[in-house]
Design a protein around this motif. Structure first.
Motif, PDB file in Angstrom:
ATOM      1  N   PRO A  79      -3.179  92.828 -25.722  1.00 61.11           N
ATOM      2  CA  PRO A  79      -2.687  92.338 -27.020  1.00 61.11           C
ATOM      3  C   PRO A  79      -1.210  92.661 -27.249  1.00 61.11           C
ATOM      4  O   PRO A  79      -0.473  91.844 -27.818  1.00 61.11           O
ATOM      5  CB  PRO A  79      -3.579  93.062 -28.033  1.00 61.11           C
ATOM      6  N   GLY A  80      -0.769  93.847 -26.815  1.00 57.79           N
ATOM      7  CA  GLY A  80       0.641  94.196 -26.960  1.00 57.79           C
ATOM      8  C   GLY A  80       1.537  93.341 -26.093  1.00 57.79           C
ATOM      9  O   GLY A  80       2.622  92.936 -26.508  1.00 57.79           O
ATOM     10  N   LEU A  81       1.072  93.032 -24.883  1.00 56.34           N
ATOM     11  CA  LEU A  81       1.842  92.166 -23.993  1.00 56.34           C
ATOM     12  C   LEU A  81       1.944  90.758 -24.556  1.00 56.34           C
ATOM     13  O   LEU A  81       2.969  90.084 -24.412  1.00 56.34           O
ATOM     14  CB  LEU A  81       1.196  92.142 -22.611  1.00 56.34           C
ATOM     15  N   VAL A  82       0.877  90.298 -25.201  1.00 56.42           N
ATOM     16  CA  VAL A  82       0.910  88.981 -25.835  1.00 56.42           C
ATOM     17  C   VAL A  82       1.960  88.952 -26.941  1.00 56.42           C
ATOM     18  O   VAL A  82       2.738  87.998 -27.063  1.00 56.42           O
ATOM     19  CB  VAL A  82      -0.475  88.613 -26.401  1.00 56.42           C
ATOM     20  N   ALA A  83       1.994  90.016 -27.749  1.00 54.24           N
ATOM     21  CA  ALA A  83       2.986  90.090 -28.825  1.00 54.24           C
ATOM     22  C   ALA A  83       4.397  90.145 -28.262  1.00 54.24           C
ATOM     23  O   ALA A  83       5.310  89.479 -28.768  1.00 54.24           O
ATOM     24  CB  ALA A  83       2.706  91.318 -29.695  1.00 54.24           C
ATOM     25  N   GLN A  84       4.584  90.942 -27.204  1.00 52.43           N
ATOM     26  CA  GLN A  84       5.908  91.028 -26.582  1.00 52.43           C
ATOM     27  C   GLN A  84       6.345  89.685 -26.023  1.00 52.43           C
ATOM     28  O   GLN A  84       7.489  89.256 -26.191  1.00 52.43           O
ATOM     29  CB  GLN A  84       5.898  92.070 -25.466  1.00 52.43           C
ATOM     30  N   ASN A  85       5.437  89.003 -25.331  1.00 47.10           N
ATOM     31  CA  ASN A  85       5.782  87.715 -24.737  1.00 47.10           C
ATOM     32  C   ASN A  85       6.142  86.693 -25.804  1.00 47.10           C
ATOM     33  O   ASN A  85       7.032  85.864 -25.604  1.00 47.10           O
ATOM     34  CB  ASN A  85       4.613  87.205 -23.903  1.00 47.10           C
ATOM     35  N   MET A  86       5.464  86.758 -26.948  1.00 44.19           N
ATOM     36  CA  MET A  86       5.777  85.842 -28.035  1.00 44.19           C
ATOM     37  C   MET A  86       7.213  86.025 -28.505  1.00 44.19           C
ATOM     38  O   MET A  86       7.926  85.051 -28.763  1.00 44.19           O
ATOM     39  CB  MET A  86       4.795  86.059 -29.189  1.00 44.19           C
ATOM     40  N   LEU A  87       7.657  87.273 -28.597  1.00 44.29           N
ATOM     41  CA  LEU A  87       9.028  87.534 -29.022  1.00 44.29           C
ATOM     42  C   LEU A  87      10.030  87.064 -27.977  1.00 44.29           C
ATOM     43  O   LEU A  87      11.038  86.438 -28.297  1.00 44.29           O
ATOM     44  CB  LEU A  87       9.212  89.025 -29.296  1.00 44.29           C
ATOM     45  N   PHE A  88       9.756  87.362 -26.716  1.00 46.42           N
ATOM     46  CA  PHE A  88      10.675  86.958 -25.666  1.00 46.42           C
ATOM     47  C   PHE A  88      10.700  85.436 -25.504  1.00 46.42           C
ATOM     48  O   PHE A  88      11.726  84.864 -25.108  1.00 46.42           O
ATOM     49  CB  PHE A  88      10.300  87.623 -24.336  1.00 46.42           C
ATOM     50  N   ALA A  89       9.584  84.772 -25.785  1.00 46.05           N
ATOM     51  CA  ALA A  89       9.551  83.318 -25.668  1.00 46.05           C
ATOM     52  C   ALA A  89      10.429  82.644 -26.708  1.00 46.05           C
ATOM     53  O   ALA A  89      10.837  81.488 -26.529  1.00 46.05           O
ATOM     54  CB  ALA A  89       8.111  82.803 -25.802  1.00 46.05           C
ATOM     55  N   SER A  90      10.739  83.346 -27.801  1.00 40.41           N
ATOM     56  CA  SER A  90      11.639  82.766 -28.801  1.00 40.41           C
ATOM     57  C   SER A  90      13.031  82.543 -28.226  1.00 40.41           C
ATOM     58  O   SER A  90      13.825  81.789 -28.791  1.00 40.41           O
ATOM     59  CB  SER A  90      11.716  83.667 -30.041  1.00 40.41           C
ATOM     60  N   MET A  91      13.306  83.173 -27.090  1.00 38.30           N
ATOM     61  CA  MET A  91      14.592  82.957 -26.434  1.00 38.30           C
ATOM     62  C   MET A  91      14.749  81.499 -26.004  1.00 38.30           C
ATOM     63  O   MET A  91      15.862  80.969 -25.972  1.00 38.30           O
ATOM     64  CB  MET A  91      14.735  83.876 -25.221  1.00 38.30           C
TER      65      MET A  91
END
Length: 270
Positions: A79-91
Motif C-alpha cells: 500500500p505504501g508503494l502504491v501511494a509513492q508511485n501515485m505521487l511519482f506518476a504525477s511527474m
C-alpha cells in the motif's frame, strides 16, 4: 487593377463555453492524450517499469531485513508503494504539459473554438486515468508475489478512489511545475526534489516507531503517511476512517493552494 485580399480572422478559444460543450472538449483532449499511448508506448512503459522495479526491489532486497520475511513486508509495504508511485506518476503530468507548451501544441489548440480550460483539464483527466493502470499492475503483481486483500472488491475500489482523489489534487502542483519550468530537465529536477523527501520521510516503507523521535513527529503529520495507512486499511483491514478523512482534507488543502496558482501561471504563459 489592385486585388484586395482579406485575411480570415483567427479563431480564438472562447472563455465562455457552455458546461456541456466544455465537458465534451475536455473528454476529447483527454482521449487525445490516451490515444498517444498507441503511437508512443513508452508513455505507458514509464508507468509500468517503475511499479514492477520498486515492488521487487523493496520486497526482496529490504523485506527480510526490515520485517523478518518478504511475505510480511510485502503485506505492509505494497500500500505504501502504491501511494509513492501515485505521487511519482504525477511527474508525467508536469513533463507532458511542459512538452505540449514548449513544442507549441497549446498554441495550436488555442486557435480552436474550444474552452480555454479544456487543454489543461484534458491533460489532468488523462493522466489521472493512467493511474488506474499503475494501481492494477501493482495489485496484480502483488497478488502473484503473495499479497492478500482481506476487504474484498469494496476495499479495492475504495483504495483506488482515494488514490485517484489524491492524485487529482497533486496534479495541480504538477501543473504549476510544468508551466513554470523552462524545460523537461528542470521539471524532473523540481518534481524529484518535491516528491523524494515527502515519500521517504513517511511510513510508506517502514513503521513510524522504528524512526528517531524527532522524525516521528513529521511522519505522523505527513500526508503520505495518512494516505498509506488508509490504503492499508482498505486493502488489508484495520482502521480506515481517520486516515482516509485526513487524506481527503490534505487533498482539499493542496487543491485550494495549488489550483489557483497553477491556473494563474497557465494563463500567464499561454
Amino acid at each position: 487593377m489592385t486585388t484586395i485580399t482579406r485575411t480570415a480572422p483567427a479563431v480564438v478559444a472562447s472563455p465562455r463555453v457552455r458546461p456541456a460543450a466544455t465537458a465534451r472538449h475536455v473528454a476529447t483532449l483527454a482521449w487525445r492524450s490516451l490515444v498517444q499511448i498507441k503511437h508512443n508506448p513508452m508513455e505507458l512503459l514509464d508507468l509500468s517499469v517503475q511499479p514492477i522495479m520498486f515492488l521487487l526491489l523493496f520486497t526482496y532486497v529490504f523485506g527480510g531485513a526490515i520485517a523478518g520475511s518478504t511475505g510480511q513486508y510485502l503485506q505492509f509495504a505494497l500500500p505504501g508503494l502504491v501511494a509513492q508511485n501515485m505521487l511519482f506518476a504525477s511527474m508525467t503530468t508536469a513533463v507532458g504539459l511542459n512538452t505540449d507548451i514548449t513544442k507549441g501544441v497549446f498554441d495550436r489548440l488555442r486557435t480552436l473554438p474550444i474552452a480555454r480550460s479544456a487543454p489543461l483539464a484534458g491533460r489532468i483527466v488523462a493522466d489521472t486515468l493512467k493511474q488506474v493502470w499503475a494501481f492494477a499492475l501493482f495489485l496484480g503483481l502483488g497478488l502473484v508475489l503473495g499479497f492478500r486483500v482481506h476487504t474484498g472488491v469494496a476495499g479495492v475500489l475504495g483504495a483506488l478512489a482515494l488514490l485517484l482523489t489524491f492524485a487529482l489534487a497533486m496534479s495541480w502542483a504538477a501543473v504549476l511545475v510544468g508551466v513554470t519550468a523552462a524545460d523537461q530537465e528542470k521539471v524532473q529536477i523540481m518534481m524529484f526534489s518535491l516528491m523524494m523527501p515527502i515519500t521517504f520521510t513517511s511510513n510508506a516503507f517502514v513503521r513510524t516507531d522504528t524512526m528517531p523521535s524527532w522524525l516521528q513527529k513529521w511522519v505522523e503529520i505527513n500526508p503520505v503517511s495518512h494516505l498509506a495507512d488508509a490504503v492499508r486499511g482498505l486493502l488489508s483491514g484495520g482502521p480506515v476512517a481517520s486516515d482516509a478523512v485526513t487524506s481527503l482534507l490534505w487533498a482539499a488543502g493542496i487543491t485550494v493552494v495549488f489550483a489557483p496558482l497553477a491556473v494563474r501561471a497557465f494563463r500567464t504563459r499561454i
